[in-house]
Each structure stands twice: as C-alpha cells, then as structure tokens.
Design an enzyme around this catalytic site. Structure first.
Site, PDB file in Angstrom:
ATOM      1  N   LYS A   1       0.839  -1.205   0.000  1.00 23.39           N
ATOM      2  CA  LYS A   1       0.000   0.000   0.000  1.00 23.39           C
ATOM      3  C   LYS A   1       0.874   1.256   0.000  1.00 23.39           C
ATOM      4  CE  LYS A   1      -0.204  -0.120   5.039  1.00 23.39           C
ATOM      5  NZ  LYS A   1      -1.005  -0.538   6.210  1.00 23.39           N
TER       6      LYS A   1
ATOM      7  N   TYR B   1      13.166  30.997   6.942  1.00 17.79           N
ATOM      8  CA  TYR B   1      11.964  31.733   7.335  1.00 17.79           C
ATOM      9  C   TYR B   1      11.952  31.998   8.842  1.00 17.79           C
ATOM     10  CZ  TYR B   1       9.970  30.476   2.785  1.00 17.79           C
ATOM     11  OH  TYR B   1       9.735  30.327   1.451  1.00 17.79           O
TER      12      TYR B   1
HETATM   13  C1  LIG Z   1      -0.185  -1.568   6.881  1.00 17.95           C
HETATM   14  C2  LIG Z   1      -0.781  -2.812   7.327  1.00 17.95           C
HETATM   15  C3  LIG Z   1       0.010  -3.946   7.587  1.00 17.95           C
HETATM   16  C4  LIG Z   1       1.517  -3.923   7.571  1.00 17.95           C
HETATM   17  O1  LIG Z   1       1.994  -3.422   8.796  1.00 17.95           O
HETATM   18  P1  LIG Z   1       3.554  -3.293   9.077  1.00 17.95           P
HETATM   19  O2  LIG Z   1       3.635  -2.790  10.455  1.00 17.95           O
HETATM   20  O3  LIG Z   1       4.055  -2.300   8.072  1.00 17.95           O
HETATM   21  O4  LIG Z   1       4.154  -4.623   8.871  1.00 17.95           O
HETATM   22  C5  LIG Z   1      -0.637  -5.121   7.888  1.00 17.95           C
HETATM   23  N1  LIG Z   1      -1.981  -5.180   7.949  1.00 17.95           N
HETATM   24  C6  LIG Z   1      -2.761  -4.100   7.735  1.00 17.95           C
HETATM   25  C7  LIG Z   1      -4.226  -4.212   7.837  1.00 17.95           C
HETATM   26  C8  LIG Z   1      -2.194  -2.882   7.425  1.00 17.95           C
HETATM   27  O5  LIG Z   1      -2.974  -1.832   7.205  1.00 17.95           O
END
Ligand SMILES: *Cc1c(COP(=O)(O)O)cnc(C)c1O
Length: 377
Positions: free
Chosen positions: A43, A268
């Site tokens: 993702k 800034y």
């Molecule tokens: C992002 C996510 C993961 C992965 O988690 P990590 O801590 O990056 O290993 C697993 N399951 C779900 C539902 C997630 O949203």
C-alpha cells in the site's frame, strides 16, 4: 548536453531503492514465518518505494499474495500486469463493490451492510473472493467477534462467493507479552474456532508481530502473515532481530554554499542565528519532497564523511545545513551528495525520532516529484 539525459537525472533529489535489499528482507521474513505464507503489503506506493517495481520484485521472489489499502492501488497493479492475488485492506463503499470482480481483486468485508451488498451482487452473477475482517480492538474496521461467525457462514454458503480468510489487525507493535495483542489474538481465535469446519485461511500478524513471539492459532498451512515495514528494512520496535536491510536511500545534493557573519539568521522567521562566522550549505530538498518540516533545527544529514545539523526552518524545496566555522568546515562544492537517510546517512529511525514522526510516515511521504532509482532490478 548529453544526448540520453532522462528527466530523472535532472532531479536534485532521488530515492534509491535497492531491490536486492528488498529480496533479502523478503527471504528473512519468509524464514521467520515458517510455513505461513506471506501477503506482502504494498500500500501507499509500497511505503514510498514504488508499488509496481516492488510488486514485480516480490512476485519474482515467489510471493503469491499482495495487499494494498485502496481499490485504485489494486487497479494500478493490475494495469501494470501483476496477475497474482491482491487484497484491498480498506472497507469498500457499496458502489465500488462491482469493480472488485471486474479487476479480480479480493475484497474486505467489514460490515453487515457490505456482506448484504455482496450477497445481492453474487446473485446477479458477480464473483468475489472475500476476507472477513473482525474488529478485535482497533475500533477501526471490522465485524464484532460476535457478529462475524454467522456472516462468514452466510457468505460461505452463497454461490459466486468464496470466503478466503478471516482476519484482524493489531493495535500494537507487540513487544513480548503485550497484553493488548494477546487480547486481540484471543478474540480472533474465538471467531476462527467458531468457523473451523470451513475451509478458510487466517491472518493477523504485521511486521511487529512476526518479529515477536505471538502464538499462532491456526495450523501454519492455513496462516498468512502481512509484513509491510519489514519488507522495506525496518522493525517498528527497533529490535535488530533478523538483520533486515533498509531498502531506500534518500539522497539530495548541495546546491549552494556560503559563509555568513555572526548575527545572521537562516531561513523563514529567522529561528536560527549564527553566533560565529558559519559555513552554510543549502540542500535542494524540502517538505515538498518528503523532508519533514519538523526536522527544522533538529535533523541531521550526512555530507561527505560526517553528519551536520539542519539549521533554520525546512522550506518547501530546500533546507540549510551548518557545516561549521570557516577554516574548520569541510570544502563542500555544489553537487555534493547530502544523504537524508539510508546508506551511510542517518537511519530512518533516527530521522523519524528527530522529526517526532514514525518510519512509516517518513517513507510514504517521499513525494511523487522525487524520482525512484532502482538498483539491482
Ligand atoms: C499496513 C498494514 C500492515 C503492515 O503493517 P507493518 O507494520 O508495516 O508490517 C498489515 N496489515 C494491515 C491491515 C495494514 O494496514
């Protein structure tokens, strides 16, 4: 002008993504999962690393199941020719449901309403592979442990629907004997046991859980594990348990160097003022590239053989670094690399801590204008 100059090579900042490190981490996590299969989390553009090249590399490494957060992310993979199993972890709105069939993407059922919509569409001939999500403690998505089993049975008995798995998500990074994770595990176990006669898989563990000793509740051949951050080289709890290798090196370049007089302020609002004559390097990356604004007057970058502090506020497109006093500061010419994290630079964990954020946010903030350069494709 060189003839084959690609626009990527014109960018001051780049994210180097070392696919050998990704493969290394995948093997380490695979070994750690035993007979449970990996559902690789890609993702958010594979946590900033580039979803399509990462998905191809993982697929070539034998990973059969990928997961993303949203339907458009899944469609991106399909349109890039990824043909393996892809689950969308987020909850679908009803009007999106038919597209899961159209793109052959596995769907999360998180509510009674979604289950109803699926049953209706399945009667019309749409086909779905379903992962039923149970809310075991996040209070984010999912059916309650009490409502899940009858919904699972109803879906499992419908034609055109295959219940692939029941799953949940942990709220903690699961240090040893983490009572929150234990309670969540127990709630998922109760659902799993109530539908144990059905032929369905189970998944719960993210990277933190995979690297801890959370007990397994189903036979390994029924289990999937869902590492994300670990694939990209980090344990969220910073235990160096299985020697993961950071995949990304975020690097920019010095674009300007000067000496400023005592009393001169930088950036800034003038939040940093030189007390003595100071050599200041300007680096061509800012918060629009994914350098957190919260690193203002706090972060460090590696230039040459040492790390130097960020001084003044981080700007949209650049920030300034204090190299030291004239005569003591190293000779730094425009074009010199400034490593934000990864490689010989600070670690992403150090940068996240300095910027009061997480490694997750740091990685997926790397902006679309930063070219990803793939090493060891
Ligand atoms: C992002 C996510 C993961 C992965 O988690 P990590 O801590 O990056 O290993 C697993 N399951 C779900 C539902 C997630 O949203």
């Amino acid at each position: 002008m060189p003839e084959l100059l690609r626009v990527d090579h014109l960018s001051t900042t780049r994210a180097e993504v070392n696919l050998d490190c990704l493969r290394h981490n995948t093997r380490r996590l695979s070994a750690r999962s035993g007979d449970a299969r990996i559902m690789a989390i890609v993702k958010a553009n594979a946590y900033g690393h580039g979803a399509v090249p990462v998905a191809h590399a993982l697929t070539n490494e034998g990973v059969e199941h990928l997961a993303v957060a949203t339907l458009p992310e899944a469609v991106e993979l399909r349109e890039a020719g990824i043909t393996g199993r892809v689950l969308v972890l987020g909850a679908p709105l009803e009007e999106m449901v038919p597209y899961y069939d159209r793109y052959n993407v596995e769907i999360t059922v998180s509510s009674q309403a979604t289950a109803k919509a699926l049953l209706r569409l399945a009667r019309e001939g749409y086909r779905f592979a379903v992962h039923v999500k149970v809310d075991t403690g996040m209070s984010r998505l999912g059916l309650s442990p009490a409502e899940a089993p009858p919904v699972i049975r109803k879906l499992a008995s419908a034609s055109n629907i295959r219940v692939a798995a029941v799953w949940s998500h942990l709220a903690t990074g699961t240090r040893e004997a983490d009572p929150m994770a234990r309670a969540q595990l127990d709630r998922l176990t109760s659902v799993w046991q109530a539908v144990a006669d059905l032929d369905i898989d189970l998944h719960l563990e993210h990277t933190g859980a995979l690297l801890s000793a959370l007990p397994r509740i189903a036979p390994p051949e029924r289990m999937l594990v869902r590492p994300g951050l670990g694939l990209y080289g980090y344990d969220p709890e910073n235990r160096e348990r299985i020697a993961l290798k950071p995949v990304m090196r975020l690097v920019s370049q010095v674009t300007h160097v000067k000496t400023i007089e005592p009393g001169t302020s930088v950036s800034y609002r003038g939040t940093w003022t030189a007390e003595r004559p100071a050599r200041i390097a300007t680096v061509g990356a800012g918060y629009a590239d994914g350098v957190p604004y919260t690193l203002s007057n706090r972060g460090q970058v590696r230039i040459g053989s040492a790390c130097y502090p960020i001084v003044g506020e981080v700007c949209m497109d650049m920030f300034m670094v204090h190299l030291g006093a004239p005569g003591e500061a190293p000779e730094v010419a425009p074009g010199t690399e400034a490593v934000l994290y990864g490689g010989e630079g600070p670690t992403a964990a150090e940068v996240a801590a300095a910027g009061n954020t997480t490694i997750y946010e740091l990685l997926c903030r790397v902006a679309s204008r930063v070219p990803r350069v793939y090493l060891n494709r």
